[in-house]
Design a protein around this motif. Sequence first.
Motif, mmCIF file in Angstrom:
data_model
loop_
_atom_site.group_PDB
_atom_site.id
_atom_site.type_symbol
_atom_site.label_atom_id
_atom_site.label_comp_id
_atom_site.label_asym_id
_atom_site.label_seq_id
_atom_site.Cartn_x
_atom_site.Cartn_y
_atom_site.Cartn_z
ATOM 1 N N LEU A 344 -15.434 21.572 14.883
ATOM 2 C CA LEU A 344 -16.667 21.707 14.115
ATOM 3 C C LEU A 344 -17.218 20.346 13.685
ATOM 4 O O LEU A 344 -18.430 20.144 13.614
ATOM 5 N N GLY A 345 -16.322 19.408 13.419
ATOM 6 C CA GLY A 345 -16.752 18.099 12.919
ATOM 7 C C GLY A 345 -16.849 17.019 13.973
ATOM 8 O O GLY A 345 -16.779 15.831 13.644
ATOM 9 N N HIS A 346 -17.059 17.417 15.244
ATOM 10 C CA HIS A 346 -17.039 16.408 16.306
ATOM 11 C C HIS A 346 -18.147 15.377 16.151
ATOM 12 O O HIS A 346 -17.949 14.188 16.452
ATOM 13 N N GLN A 347 -19.322 15.782 15.665
ATOM 14 C CA GLN A 347 -20.403 14.807 15.494
ATOM 15 C C GLN A 347 -20.089 13.832 14.362
ATOM 16 O O GLN A 347 -20.374 12.637 14.461
ATOM 17 N N LEU A 348 -19.485 14.337 13.297
ATOM 18 C CA LEU A 348 -19.082 13.473 12.187
ATOM 19 C C LEU A 348 -18.060 12.444 12.654
ATOM 20 O O LEU A 348 -18.171 11.252 12.349
ATOM 21 N N ALA A 349 -17.067 12.896 13.407
ATOM 22 C CA ALA A 349 -16.041 11.981 13.917
ATOM 23 C C ALA A 349 -16.657 10.915 14.811
ATOM 24 O O ALA A 349 -16.282 9.738 14.747
ATOM 25 N N ARG A 350 -17.604 11.320 15.651
ATOM 26 C CA ARG A 350 -18.249 10.358 16.552
ATOM 27 C C ARG A 350 -18.981 9.273 15.764
ATOM 28 O O ARG A 350 -18.939 8.097 16.117
ATOM 29 N N ILE A 351 -19.661 9.659 14.702
ATOM 30 C CA ILE A 351 -20.393 8.679 13.898
ATOM 31 C C ILE A 351 -19.420 7.710 13.237
ATOM 32 O O ILE A 351 -19.635 6.488 13.225
ATOM 33 N N GLU A 352 -18.335 8.237 12.679
ATOM 34 C CA GLU A 352 -17.338 7.375 12.028
ATOM 35 C C GLU A 352 -16.757 6.374 13.021
ATOM 36 O O GLU A 352 -16.573 5.190 12.702
ATOM 37 N N MET A 353 -16.461 6.842 14.222
ATOM 38 C CA MET A 353 -15.881 5.944 15.226
ATOM 39 C C MET A 353 -16.912 4.946 15.735
ATOM 40 O O MET A 353 -16.604 3.761 15.918
ATOM 41 N N ARG A 354 -18.133 5.417 15.968
ATOM 42 C CA ARG A 354 -19.176 4.525 16.469
ATOM 43 C C ARG A 354 -19.402 3.356 15.502
ATOM 44 O O ARG A 354 -19.421 2.189 15.908
ATOM 45 N N ILE A 355 -19.549 3.677 14.219
ATOM 46 C CA ILE A 355 -19.788 2.625 13.226
ATOM 47 C C ILE A 355 -18.521 1.803 12.998
ATOM 48 O O ILE A 355 -18.563 0.576 12.894
ATOM 49 N N GLY A 356 -17.375 2.489 12.929
ATOM 50 C CA GLY A 356 -16.117 1.803 12.656
ATOM 51 C C GLY A 356 -15.762 0.773 13.705
ATOM 52 O O GLY A 356 -15.476 -0.394 13.390
ATOM 53 N N PHE A 357 -15.787 1.158 14.975
ATOM 54 C CA PHE A 357 -15.444 0.224 16.052
ATOM 55 C C PHE A 357 -16.448 -0.928 16.122
ATOM 56 O O PHE A 357 -16.066 -2.100 16.237
ATOM 57 N N THR A 358 -17.744 -0.607 16.058
ATOM 58 C CA THR A 358 -18.774 -1.640 16.198
ATOM 59 C C THR A 358 -18.682 -2.674 15.097
ATOM 60 O O THR A 358 -18.614 -3.886 15.346
ATOM 61 N N ARG A 359 -18.671 -2.208 13.848
ATOM 62 C CA ARG A 359 -18.724 -3.146 12.729
ATOM 63 C C ARG A 359 -17.425 -3.929 12.544
ATOM 64 O O ARG A 359 -17.451 -5.088 12.133
ATOM 65 N N LEU A 360 -16.295 -3.318 12.859
ATOM 66 C CA LEU A 360 -15.023 -4.029 12.711
ATOM 67 C C LEU A 360 -15.008 -5.288 13.570
ATOM 68 O O LEU A 360 -14.655 -6.384 13.091
ATOM 69 N N PHE A 361 -15.398 -5.147 14.826
ATOM 70 C CA PHE A 361 -15.322 -6.303 15.719
ATOM 71 C C PHE A 361 -16.504 -7.260 15.548
ATOM 72 O O PHE A 361 -16.426 -8.419 15.953
ATOM 73 N N GLN A 362 -17.595 -6.792 14.938
ATOM 74 C CA GLN A 362 -18.669 -7.716 14.576
ATOM 75 C C GLN A 362 -18.247 -8.579 13.391
ATOM 76 O O GLN A 362 -18.507 -9.785 13.359
ATOM 77 N N GLU A 363 -17.584 -7.956 12.435
ATOM 78 C CA GLU A 363 -17.164 -8.665 11.228
ATOM 79 C C GLU A 363 -15.952 -9.556 11.478
ATOM 80 O O GLU A 363 -15.826 -10.634 10.885
ATOM 81 N N PHE A 364 -15.058 -9.104 12.352
ATOM 82 C CA PHE A 364 -13.837 -9.859 12.653
ATOM 83 C C PHE A 364 -13.744 -10.075 14.172
ATOM 84 O O PHE A 364 -12.943 -9.431 14.853
ATOM 85 N N PRO A 365 -14.576 -10.954 14.718
ATOM 86 C CA PRO A 365 -14.628 -11.105 16.183
ATOM 87 C C PRO A 365 -13.328 -11.633 16.786
ATOM 88 O O PRO A 365 -13.081 -11.424 17.980
ATOM 89 N N ASP A 366 -12.498 -12.307 15.973
ATOM 90 C CA ASP A 366 -11.236 -12.832 16.506
ATOM 91 C C ASP A 366 -10.045 -11.987 16.035
ATOM 92 O O ASP A 366 -8.914 -12.483 16.017
ATOM 93 N N LEU A 367 -10.286 -10.751 15.663
ATOM 94 C CA LEU A 367 -9.205 -9.859 15.238
ATOM 95 C C LEU A 367 -8.148 -9.790 16.340
ATOM 96 O O LEU A 367 -8.464 -9.667 17.528
ATOM 97 N N ARG A 368 -6.881 -9.866 15.946
ATOM 98 C CA ARG A 368 -5.794 -9.829 16.926
ATOM 99 C C ARG A 368 -4.539 -9.273 16.265
ATOM 100 O O ARG A 368 -4.438 -9.234 15.030
ATOM 101 N N LEU A 369 -3.613 -8.846 17.095
ATOM 102 C CA LEU A 369 -2.354 -8.316 16.574
ATOM 103 C C LEU A 369 -1.583 -9.417 15.865
ATOM 104 O O LEU A 369 -1.600 -10.583 16.289
ATOM 105 N N ASP A 370 -0.881 -9.023 14.807
ATOM 106 C CA ASP A 370 -0.040 -9.950 14.054
ATOM 107 C C ASP A 370 1.429 -9.763 14.411
ATOM 108 O O ASP A 370 2.307 -10.358 13.781
ATOM 109 N N VAL A 371 1.703 -8.879 15.374
ATOM 110 C CA VAL A 371 3.051 -8.645 15.892
ATOM 111 C C VAL A 371 2.946 -8.532 17.408
ATOM 112 O O VAL A 371 1.849 -8.437 17.954
#
Length: 396
Positions: A344-371
């Motif tokens: 039922l919430g597939h559209q909500l999940a898509r919006i959360e992922m769309r914004i989450g993935f995009t903004r995370l890597f825009q804000e932290f372009p050099d994000l990398r694993l620490d392990v």
Amino acid sequence: MTELISDRLPLEREHPFDPPAEVTAIRERAPISRLRFADGHVGWLVTGYHELREVFGSPKFSSRREKHHLLDPRFQGSDDPGTFVSQDPPDHTRLRKMLQGQFTVRRMNQLSDWIGEIVENQLRHLRSLGDRADLVKEFTLPIPSLVICALLGIDYDDRHRFQEDTERLASQDSTPEELVEALNRIRGFIHELVARKKADPGDDMLSDLLASGEPTDEEAANMALLLLLAGHETTANVLGLGVFALLQHPDQLQILKNEPEIVDNAVEELMRYLSVPHYGPLRTALEDVEIGGHLIKAGDTVLAHLPTANRDPRKFPGNPDELDLRRQGPHHHLAFGHGIHQCLGHQLARIEMRIGFTRLFQEFPDLRLDVRPEEVPLRTDMLLYGVHSLPVTWSS
């Protein structure tokens, strides 16, 4: 056809982003195989895309738990009033209709700016931590939790009253007693919430549901419980595992960074590629039905295996075992299910992922694993796959 023993359905993954190789080999031999359940019942395992879509779309299969045979009897549940995912029509139709209007594409798009604010707040919080953090704890779990709490009118400060017990319910190591205790505690919390909303309604989904007068209090409580559990667990795991996958596929991550306009396509591909349920859901035939040339008899239980179905080369040409954010064609993956029980919430999940993935890597372009990648703890011990934690670092 291949007959499997219940305790041999593998969960361990040879590669963190691929289904178990043994189950993939089963699909390559036959998209429908015989499967022995815990009580000795010989039912079916469906690993092929087309066959699984046909099962999900057929009214000849029941979703009621009381009809199912189980792989693990610890997770036996009851068909509680309001739990529409384990109901058949007409009860399922009546219950789902009560919430349908809350999850329209238009309404979800209206929430996009608000969800964006939640993501921005978490990014600021992440930045305040210095130059390293556990991304699950500080970003991928809080975002869907904050969203579903706000939609249901739950004080986010009360999250300790459900998140720990949610983990217990999802753990394959929990004893039957621990499962019952965890479920009872969450139910107690939700019943308190229902009583509070009846006495003092707010601007939230649960208050609207209760004000409609359609569900009983018990139905409303179980619907809220279902939305709470499903509303943060699945999205949190796709976000966490998705970031891990992108960090391990730098060529694909660079595509997302350079071409943010493809983020919708990227979300669909990540959903297909990762498919976080280890297996499931279950369906039981109400009458004899032929699927993929096999006669499934009335009373036979069918277990879906989403990760392998979403890698079926008959549906996804090219190399479906590769992550390809530019993959072309209609997606139609089964990560959200199909038919009347599509999430039922597939559209909500898509919006959360769309914004989450995009903004995370825009804000932290050099994000990398620490392990090292092999040190990331995987959720092979849980009902939903993902990462328990994701230690990352960035330039401060």
